[in-house]
Design a protein around this motif. Sequence first.
Motif, PDB file in Angstrom:
ATOM      1  N   ARG A  55       0.851  -1.185   0.000  1.00 37.04           N
ATOM      2  CA  ARG A  55       0.000   0.000   0.000  1.00 37.04           C
ATOM      3  C   ARG A  55       0.893   1.243   0.000  1.00 37.04           C
ATOM      4  O   ARG A  55       1.810   1.354   0.820  1.00 37.04           O
ATOM      5  N   GLU A  56       0.617   2.177  -0.890  1.00 36.63           N
ATOM      6  CA  GLU A  56       1.418   3.408  -0.975  1.00 36.63           C
ATOM      7  C   GLU A  56       0.903   4.431   0.024  1.00 36.63           C
ATOM      8  O   GLU A  56      -0.300   4.639   0.175  1.00 36.63           O
ATOM      9  N   ALA A  57       1.845   5.067   0.725  1.00 37.22           N
ATOM     10  CA  ALA A  57       1.515   6.174   1.621  1.00 37.22           C
ATOM     11  C   ALA A  57       2.748   7.039   1.789  1.00 37.22           C
ATOM     12  O   ALA A  57       3.836   6.526   2.083  1.00 37.22           O
ATOM     13  N   ASP A  58       2.593   8.337   1.572  1.00 32.87           N
ATOM     14  CA  ASP A  58       3.691   9.292   1.760  1.00 32.87           C
ATOM     15  C   ASP A  58       4.933   8.940   0.956  1.00 32.87           C
ATOM     16  O   ASP A  58       6.056   9.151   1.410  1.00 32.87           O
ATOM     17  N   GLY A  59       4.739   8.400  -0.233  1.00 32.60           N
ATOM     18  CA  GLY A  59       5.863   8.088  -1.091  1.00 32.60           C
ATOM     19  C   GLY A  59       6.539   6.761  -0.791  1.00 32.60           C
ATOM     20  O   GLY A  59       7.508   6.402  -1.462  1.00 32.60           O
ATOM     21  N   GLU A  84      -3.067  -5.497   7.161  1.00 34.51           N
ATOM     22  CA  GLU A  84      -2.515  -4.453   8.023  1.00 34.51           C
ATOM     23  C   GLU A  84      -1.085  -4.121   7.600  1.00 34.51           C
ATOM     24  O   GLU A  84      -0.345  -4.968   7.123  1.00 34.51           O
ATOM     25  N   ALA A  85      -0.716  -2.835   7.756  1.00 36.43           N
ATOM     26  CA  ALA A  85       0.646  -2.418   7.431  1.00 36.43           C
ATOM     27  C   ALA A  85       1.615  -2.978   8.471  1.00 36.43           C
ATOM     28  O   ALA A  85       1.358  -2.920   9.675  1.00 36.43           O
ATOM     29  N   GLY A  86       2.720  -3.532   7.999  1.00 40.64           N
ATOM     30  CA  GLY A  86       3.726  -4.088   8.892  1.00 40.64           C
ATOM     31  C   GLY A  86       4.893  -3.146   9.078  1.00 40.64           C
ATOM     32  O   GLY A  86       4.801  -1.936   8.838  1.00 40.64           O
ATOM     33  N   ALA A  87       6.028  -3.706   9.480  1.00 43.55           N
ATOM     34  CA  ALA A  87       7.199  -2.893   9.796  1.00 43.55           C
ATOM     35  C   ALA A  87       7.940  -2.418   8.545  1.00 43.55           C
ATOM     36  O   ALA A  87       8.618  -1.396   8.574  1.00 43.55           O
ATOM     37  N   LEU A  88       7.825  -3.159   7.459  1.00 39.26           N
ATOM     38  CA  LEU A  88       8.637  -2.903   6.276  1.00 39.26           C
ATOM     39  C   LEU A  88       7.989  -1.889   5.341  1.00 39.26           C
ATOM     40  O   LEU A  88       6.801  -1.990   5.018  1.00 39.26           O
ATOM     41  N   ALA A  89       8.794  -0.910   4.926  1.00 42.86           N
ATOM     42  CA  ALA A  89       8.364   0.046   3.906  1.00 42.86           C
ATOM     43  C   ALA A  89       9.530   0.282   2.956  1.00 42.86           C
ATOM     44  O   ALA A  89      10.681   0.324   3.375  1.00 42.86           O
ATOM     45  N   ILE A  90       9.210   0.427   1.671  1.00 37.16           N
ATOM     46  CA  ILE A  90      10.246   0.565   0.649  1.00 37.16           C
ATOM     47  C   ILE A  90       9.891   1.723  -0.266  1.00 37.16           C
ATOM     48  O   ILE A  90       8.735   1.897  -0.663  1.00 37.16           O
ATOM     49  N   ARG A  91      10.905   2.513  -0.592  1.00 37.74           N
ATOM     50  CA  ARG A  91      10.732   3.585  -1.565  1.00 37.74           C
ATOM     51  C   ARG A  91      11.424   3.161  -2.838  1.00 37.74           C
ATOM     52  O   ARG A  91      12.592   2.771  -2.826  1.00 37.74           O
ATOM     53  N   HIS A  92      10.692   3.213  -3.940  1.00 36.96           N
ATOM     54  CA  HIS A  92      11.230   2.777  -5.243  1.00 36.96           C
ATOM     55  C   HIS A  92      12.481   3.569  -5.598  1.00 36.96           C
ATOM     56  O   HIS A  92      12.632   4.738  -5.212  1.00 36.96           O
ATOM     57  N   PRO A  93      13.388   2.936  -6.352  1.00 34.73           N
ATOM     58  CA  PRO A  93      14.635   3.644  -6.732  1.00 34.73           C
ATOM     59  C   PRO A  93      14.419   5.027  -7.309  1.00 34.73           C
ATOM     60  O   PRO A  93      15.130   5.973  -6.953  1.00 34.73           O
ATOM     61  N   ALA A  94      13.421   5.194  -8.152  1.00 35.02           N
ATOM     62  CA  ALA A  94      13.212   6.494  -8.788  1.00 35.02           C
ATOM     63  C   ALA A  94      12.806   7.570  -7.792  1.00 35.02           C
ATOM     64  O   ALA A  94      12.990   8.756  -8.030  1.00 35.02           O
ATOM     65  N   ALA A  95      12.271   7.157  -6.614  1.00 35.70           N
ATOM     66  CA  ALA A  95      11.790   8.118  -5.628  1.00 35.70           C
ATOM     67  C   ALA A  95      12.616   8.119  -4.365  1.00 35.70           C
ATOM     68  O   ALA A  95      12.267   8.809  -3.402  1.00 35.70           O
ATOM     69  N   ALA A  96      13.725   7.365  -4.328  1.00 36.42           N
ATOM     70  CA  ALA A  96      14.450   7.175  -3.072  1.00 36.42           C
ATOM     71  C   ALA A  96      15.287   8.373  -2.677  1.00 36.42           C
ATOM     72  O   ALA A  96      15.686   8.500  -1.532  1.00 36.42           O
ATOM     73  N   ALA A  97      15.611   9.249  -3.599  1.00 34.64           N
ATOM     74  CA  ALA A  97      16.477  10.389  -3.271  1.00 34.64           C
ATOM     75  C   ALA A  97      15.786  11.338  -2.320  1.00 34.64           C
ATOM     76  O   ALA A  97      14.588  11.515  -2.370  1.00 34.64           O
TER      77      ALA A  97
END
Length: 231
Positions: A204-208, A218-231
């Motif tokens: 689920r996307e939230a705040d980038g 339910e949202a767990g501990a892990l969140a990932i920002r895609h390479p194009a948006a990681a900066a």
Amino acid sequence: MSEEIKRHRLDAAPAAVLALLPEMDRLMVIVRSGGSLHERIGPVERVVREKDLLRIEGACHDSEIRLPLIKAVDFDTSSVMKDKVYPRLDFLGSDGEVLFSVTGMEGEAPFAAALAAFPRLPSLRPEHPGTPAGPETTEEGDAGGAFLEGLTGKGDAAIRFETPAISQKWSGPVESIRPMSGYFNIITSHFHLHLQAGSVSGWREADGWQHALGAGGEAGALAIRHPAAAA
């Protein structure tokens, strides 16, 4: 002759123990949740405290700890591999649960020297939970594994693991995903992610950030920002 006790409770404030991490050589800071692990590896350069928030910083570390939730620290020297002791500090919550751990990668001596001033008491938690066993194999199309595969070869990604007590982050290129022993693994010199197969039902996307969802959505501990948006 009685067996040597390998696990003790440190008679010390958790913040006082954390302040000594830069003296303990190369460390692995381990956060567990939902059967998965997020690990930062290397020497700690700085420990910075601002009221109830403590940060572990450096080229190899990026963690934020909420001190009021840390109630005690256990010191464990029972882990031995190839005749080398891997000492571990377990930071415990109010129910005695392990909130996160710090393992020494260069043997017991750096830990023993840094912690020498703290009296050792009997531990109230004699057994460490260890790493939960995953399924024997990883299935093609697993929601967690497929998402991780989509990060490879696409520049820097940001991978965050957040629990009520601690948040820890890493950013960098993901070169490959290694399925092994029921986990999807990202392995670099300063970072490991061990994501248990079958533990992620979707994202689920939230705040980038893309947040991993558990079996119930339910949202767990892990969140990932895609390479194009990681900066």
